[in-house]
Design an enzyme around this catalytic site. Structure first.
Site, mmCIF file in Angstrom:
data_model
loop_
_atom_site.group_PDB
_atom_site.id
_atom_site.type_symbol
_atom_site.label_atom_id
_atom_site.label_comp_id
_atom_site.label_asym_id
_atom_site.label_seq_id
_atom_site.Cartn_x
_atom_site.Cartn_y
_atom_site.Cartn_z
ATOM 1 N N VAL A 22 -7.924 10.863 19.988
ATOM 2 C CA VAL A 22 -7.665 9.491 20.446
ATOM 3 C C VAL A 22 -6.865 9.508 21.751
ATOM 4 C CG1 VAL A 22 -6.682 7.255 19.850
ATOM 5 C CG2 VAL A 22 -7.721 8.656 18.069
ATOM 6 N N LYS A 111 -1.335 5.277 10.910
ATOM 7 C CA LYS A 111 -1.295 4.474 9.672
ATOM 8 C C LYS A 111 -0.224 4.984 8.711
ATOM 9 C CE LYS A 111 -4.811 6.794 9.884
ATOM 10 N NZ LYS A 111 -6.167 7.236 10.105
ATOM 11 N N VAL A 138 -5.361 0.551 11.543
ATOM 12 C CA VAL A 138 -6.266 0.161 10.440
ATOM 13 C C VAL A 138 -7.644 -0.178 11.007
ATOM 14 C CG1 VAL A 138 -6.699 -1.461 8.555
ATOM 15 C CG2 VAL A 138 -4.354 -0.812 9.107
ATOM 16 N N GLU A 196 -12.451 16.181 7.541
ATOM 17 C CA GLU A 196 -11.534 17.267 7.918
ATOM 18 C C GLU A 196 -11.801 18.480 7.017
ATOM 19 O OE1 GLU A 196 -9.004 16.930 10.192
ATOM 20 O OE2 GLU A 196 -9.391 14.811 10.590
ATOM 21 N N LYS A 211 -3.656 2.251 4.809
ATOM 22 C CA LYS A 211 -4.174 1.098 5.560
ATOM 23 C C LYS A 211 -4.013 -0.200 4.764
ATOM 24 C CE LYS A 211 -7.509 3.914 8.109
ATOM 25 N NZ LYS A 211 -8.876 4.484 8.042
#
Ligand code: NAP
Length: 438
Positions: A22, A111, A138, A196, A211
């Site tokens: 990100v 989160k 979220v 993952e 979340k």
């Protein structure tokens, strides 16, 4: 620093804590902005903090700005907005707290830290008169925090219900479409990068729990600690369950739900659930996320879209960054006065149940199970006998109950497991209630 974001006349300095999936997308989006013609929203990345500064990265920022030193971002007067994209609680919580105390605005996609320490962090933001925004924490690219925080505040929220974990939705969708088993689809999801290598956070429901804790705090203006939220993952779902659920008119999704009313209190829960095939939630497939909000004034609202991925998540992060860069201020409402909802117990939740068991293929089995259910005040709605294996004298029995109390169902399940005609209780799933259906 006092919450002013402009570090010179033209530009707002951004400090990134984390430059991974990100963080890199955000850095690239900021670079594009920097080249834009609109000086009122010009941004520049002043510094980025990582774990390993020597790693090669596909980002359009000056490599000299990348280091392992948090002080290049936190309390650096050149940085007006700190963007935390490291994840986890330690050291993210300390870094965010320090930045807020230094008078820097903070945007985060984290989160876990917002679920476990959001109340405290928002109070710190209020004390320092700076913003702490967390839209990306979220449902990735879906704007859901903003609507709950701003547009829907006139409503009493009856429920927030969603599919808010893309990995599990990808796995369940494949199991449903291909009749595949959980472990095979999980391995495929890991190969494709949707899961993952340690899938615990997703498949055991922790990610969805964090979340829904954040959404519940916003919807009900009260703390919903993660340890009061009921959590179950999807490891125990089998291909057979999709087949039988479909015959009964349902599919299976991992749902995260927060619901409250004055009588029953506030219940938050994360678990796989049978969803009627004719409600929109049943058609949310693959890595998509969706959230349905019911408010007393607005009625039912539906939000759907990409719940993860670098660009959708960067979209949410950048929305928060630009809001601050354009002059948003802390309105003091982020840690608003809690309402007096008691936290409800999952034991009192009522719904229909789907029970799948492997039973001896001989007379009297169903009567025994029906007696145990009846003793727990649970009545049977329908029964299917499937996959009879005459050679080994066993069959699958699939029972749908009428609505029953969770505590009664769990107690009946313990008794069913002890029946000598029941070889195994394979699945016990809740059926999600929609409108006046059940
Ligand atoms: P990621 O790819 O693992 O990146 C994490 C970054 O943080 C890396 O650059 C890492 O440094 C750095 N980092 C981690 N621990 C650190 C420490 N102790 N000190 C300094 N730097 C540290 O994670 P991501 O997928 O980008 O996720 C970031 C955040 O966004 C998480 O909170 C996640 O839950 C949230 N989020 C992610 C998505 C998504 O689609 N990925 C969607 C919504 C929200 P190195 O690069 O040196 O390892």
């Amino acid at each position: 620093m006092t919450g002013s974001v402009k570090t010179d006349n033209q530009s707002t300095g951004i400090g990134l804590l984390g430059l991974g999936v990100v963080g890199s997308a955000v850095a690239n989006a900021v670079s594009q902005r920097h080249r834009s013609e609109d000086p009122s929203v010009s941004l520049n990345v002043v510094a980025a903090v990582v774990r390993d500064a020597s790693r090669k990265r596909d980002v359009t920022i000056d490599p000299c700005a990348i280091s392992t030193k948090p002080e290049t971002v936190i309390a650096n007067p050149e940085v007006g907005i700190v963007v935390e994209l490291m994840g986890g609680v330690d050291p993210a919580f300390d870094y965010i707290t320090s930045a807020l105390n230094a008078g820097q605005h903070v945007v985060t996609a984290n989160k876990e830290v917002m679920a476990k320490h959001g109340g405290e962090l928002l109070a710190t933001a209020d004390e320092n008169n700076v913003c702490l925004y967390y839209e990306a924490s979220v449902a990735g690219g879906i704007p859901i925090i903003g609507p709950l925080m701003n547009d829907l505040t006139a409503n009493k929220i009856q429920s927030v219900r969603g599919i808010i974990n893309g990995t599990t939705n990808f796995i369940l969708t494949k199991m449903s479409n291909e009749g595949a088993e959980f472990n095979d689809v999980l391995a495929e999801a890991q190969e494709l990068g949707y899961a993952e290598s340690d899938p615990t956070a997703d498949v055991d429901g922790f990610d969805a729990l964090y979340k829904i804790s954040i959404l519940a705090r916003l919807a009900y203006h009260t703390e919903v600690p993660v340890d009061v939220i009921h959590r179950e993952g999807i490891r125990e779902i089998h291909a057979k369950d999709f087949r039988y659920a479909s015959e009964l008119g349902y599919t299976i999704k991992l749902l995260a739900v927060a619901q409250a009313n004055a009588d029953s209190g506030l219940l938050a829960r994360v678990h796989p659930a049978l969803i009627p095939l004719d409600v929109p939630m049943a058609s949310v497939n693959g890595v998509l996320n969706a959230v349905e909000v019911e408010g007393d004034l607005v009625g039912s609202l539906w939000f759907q879209g990409p719940g993860a991925g670098p660009n959708p998540t960067a979209s949410a992060v950048m929305g928060d960054v630009l809001r601050i860069a354009k002059g948003a201020v802390n309105d003091g409402g982020s840690s608003s006065v809690p309402e007096s909802f008691a936290i409800a117990s999952m034991a009192d939740h009522e719904c229909q149940y789907y029970i799948r068991l492997t039973a001896s293929d001989r007379p009297g089995v169903l009567a025994n199970v029906a007696r145990v259910l009846g003793d727990a005040d649970i009545s049977i709605n329908s029964v299917l006998q499937k996959d009879t294996d005459t050679e080994n004298g066993r069959a699958d029995l699939v029972i749908m109950t009428h609505p029953a109390r969770e505590a009664n169902m769990q107690s009946a399940a313990r008794s069913i497991r002890e029946l000598d005609t029941v070889l195994q209780l394979d699945s016990l799933l809740r059926v999600e209630t929609y409108g006046a259906r059940s």
